[in-house]
Design a protein around this motif. Structure first.
Motif, PDB file in Angstrom:
ATOM      1  N   ALA A   1       0.860  -1.188   0.000  1.00  0.00           N
ATOM      2  CA  ALA A   1       0.000   0.000   0.000  1.00  0.00           C
ATOM      3  C   ALA A   1       0.897   1.239   0.000  1.00  0.00           C
ATOM      4  O   ALA A   1       2.026   1.195   0.505  1.00  0.00           O
ATOM      5  CB  ALA A   1      -0.902  -0.021   1.227  1.00  0.00           C
ATOM      6  N   PRO A   2       0.448   2.350  -0.595  1.00  0.00           N
ATOM      7  CA  PRO A   2      -0.920   2.602  -1.068  1.00  0.00           C
ATOM      8  C   PRO A   2      -1.118   2.363  -2.565  1.00  0.00           C
ATOM      9  O   PRO A   2      -2.052   2.927  -3.137  1.00  0.00           O
ATOM     10  CB  PRO A   2      -1.096   4.088  -0.735  1.00  0.00           C
ATOM     11  CG  PRO A   2       0.269   4.667  -0.984  1.00  0.00           C
ATOM     12  CD  PRO A   2       1.248   3.600  -0.550  1.00  0.00           C
ATOM     13  N   GLN A   3      -0.271   1.553  -3.182  1.00  0.00           N
ATOM     14  CA  GLN A   3      -0.480   1.286  -4.599  1.00  0.00           C
ATOM     15  C   GLN A   3      -1.877   0.688  -4.801  1.00  0.00           C
ATOM     16  O   GLN A   3      -2.293  -0.187  -4.047  1.00  0.00           O
ATOM     17  CB  GLN A   3       0.583   0.314  -5.115  1.00  0.00           C
ATOM     18  CG  GLN A   3       1.997   0.854  -5.050  1.00  0.00           C
ATOM     19  CD  GLN A   3       3.007  -0.176  -5.535  1.00  0.00           C
ATOM     20  OE1 GLN A   3       3.263  -0.316  -6.721  1.00  0.00           O
ATOM     21  NE2 GLN A   3       3.574  -0.907  -4.594  1.00  0.00           N
ATOM     22  N   PRO A   4      -2.629   1.152  -5.812  1.00  0.00           N
ATOM     23  CA  PRO A   4      -4.025   0.717  -5.971  1.00  0.00           C
ATOM     24  C   PRO A   4      -4.143  -0.745  -6.369  1.00  0.00           C
ATOM     25  O   PRO A   4      -3.526  -1.193  -7.344  1.00  0.00           O
ATOM     26  CB  PRO A   4      -4.576   1.647  -7.053  1.00  0.00           C
ATOM     27  CG  PRO A   4      -3.383   2.173  -7.774  1.00  0.00           C
ATOM     28  CD  PRO A   4      -2.253   2.194  -6.790  1.00  0.00           C
ATOM     29  N   LEU A   5      -4.944  -1.475  -5.616  1.00  0.00           N
ATOM     30  CA  LEU A   5      -5.130  -2.900  -5.905  1.00  0.00           C
ATOM     31  C   LEU A   5      -5.762  -3.125  -7.272  1.00  0.00           C
ATOM     32  O   LEU A   5      -5.468  -4.115  -7.944  1.00  0.00           O
ATOM     33  CB  LEU A   5      -5.990  -3.541  -4.819  1.00  0.00           C
ATOM     34  CG  LEU A   5      -5.267  -3.893  -3.526  1.00  0.00           C
ATOM     35  CD1 LEU A   5      -6.263  -4.258  -2.435  1.00  0.00           C
ATOM     36  CD2 LEU A   5      -4.280  -5.029  -3.749  1.00  0.00           C
ATOM     37  N   GLU A   6      -6.648  -2.210  -7.707  1.00  0.00           N
ATOM     38  CA  GLU A   6      -7.295  -2.424  -9.002  1.00  0.00           C
ATOM     39  C   GLU A   6      -6.291  -2.439 -10.142  1.00  0.00           C
ATOM     40  O   GLU A   6      -6.497  -3.140 -11.142  1.00  0.00           O
ATOM     41  CB  GLU A   6      -8.392  -1.378  -9.244  1.00  0.00           C
ATOM     42  CG  GLU A   6      -7.972   0.059  -9.106  1.00  0.00           C
ATOM     43  CD  GLU A   6      -8.168   0.616  -7.701  1.00  0.00           C
ATOM     44  OE1 GLU A   6      -8.485   1.819  -7.593  1.00  0.00           O
ATOM     45  OE2 GLU A   6      -7.990  -0.139  -6.715  1.00  0.00           O
TER      46      GLU A   6
END
Length: 270
Positions: A42-47
């Protein structure tokens, strides 16, 4: 193409991520599928992670699977080794407040501040909205004076309750159990007011580009994991009792909850 593995959703601490990495490595070795573990903190977007074409074995929430925000092939879902799971691949959200909060019931929190993670999250959004819907219908309007959305992660919900920036928030109960195991000092300052209904557990998924025979072997290896000599230690470390087979239809419950809330005119938990 080298396919990747990742356990970001439940990598609550370095010790937990190491255990997930070891478990995935055992499953992949049995399935004879080469996977490279890719850290994705995180905080890289999971989507963005879920939309990669090289997914080989990556944890994904069931609500976005059902929403089809990414084209994926579900493999298997963990069965939490927790009493409320009842031996099934299900989970729920704990509605948490500070331990010193004056709230004793959910209704006590109305008129204060609620938080949620992202609108495609089941545990951090959809389950909360479903749980609040009967109260919203009864009241005929907003339940809270303020709703703080887009907090993104379960950890941010926890921190926001602890620092007082929100008064109540939804915490994935499996994530909660894991963080309590590895970082008990973080959960000693909160308590659970209520828990939501059970819903399908997040699953390991692959991209459609993973060959079908590799998908089949991974599914078989997950199903057999509980019987392998390496499993007890890792299962105990991760609070996992085994794995259940899943497919796209396994997550229909999350869509039903979404449609009910939207049809009622309650698109956001507030």
């Amino acid at each position: 193409m080298t396919f990747i593995a990742n356990a970001r959703m439940y990598a609550v601490a370095p010790e937990a991520e190491a255990a997930w990495q070891a478990l995935i490595a055992h499953v992949a070795a049995e399935a004879e599928v080469a996977l490279g573990y890719l850290p994705y903190p995180a905080p890289q977007p999971l989507e963005d992670l879920w939309r990669r074409p090289d997914l080989g074995c990556v944890q994904m929430c069931g609500y976005p699977i059902a929403l089809r925000i990414a084209d994926v092939v579900p493999l298997a879902a963990p069965i939490p080794a927790l009493p409320w799971a009842g031996g099934r691949a299900v989970y729920r959200s704990d509605l948490i407040v500070r331990a010193d909060s004056p709230f004793r019931t959910l209704e006590d929190s109305f008129g204060h501040r609620v938080g949620w993670t992202v609108s495609h999250s089941h545990s951090g959004f959809n389950a909360l909205r479903h749980h609040l819907l009967p109260h919203w219908r009864a009241r005929g309007g907003p339940l809270y004076a303020e709703a703080k959305g887009d907090l993104v992660t379960a950890r941010r919900i926890l921190d926001s309750v602890l620092d007082g920036s929100i008064d109540i928030g939804p915490l994935d109960a499996f994530w909660h159990a894991l963080i309590a195991r590895y970082r008990p000092e973080l959960t000693s300052g909160i308590r659970v007011l209520e828990a939501t209904d059970l819903a399908p557990m997040p699953a390991f998924v692959a991209a459609p580009g993973l060959p079908p025979d590799a998908v089949a072997r991974l599914r078989e290896a997950f199903a057999a994991a509980v019987s392998r000599p390496w499993f007890p230690k890792l299962g105990e470390a991760l609070l996992v009792a085994g794995f259940a087979p899943v497919d796209q239809a396994s997550f229909a419950t999350t869509l039903a909850w979404d449609r009910e809330a939207v049809a009622a005119g309650y698109p956001l938990p507030a």
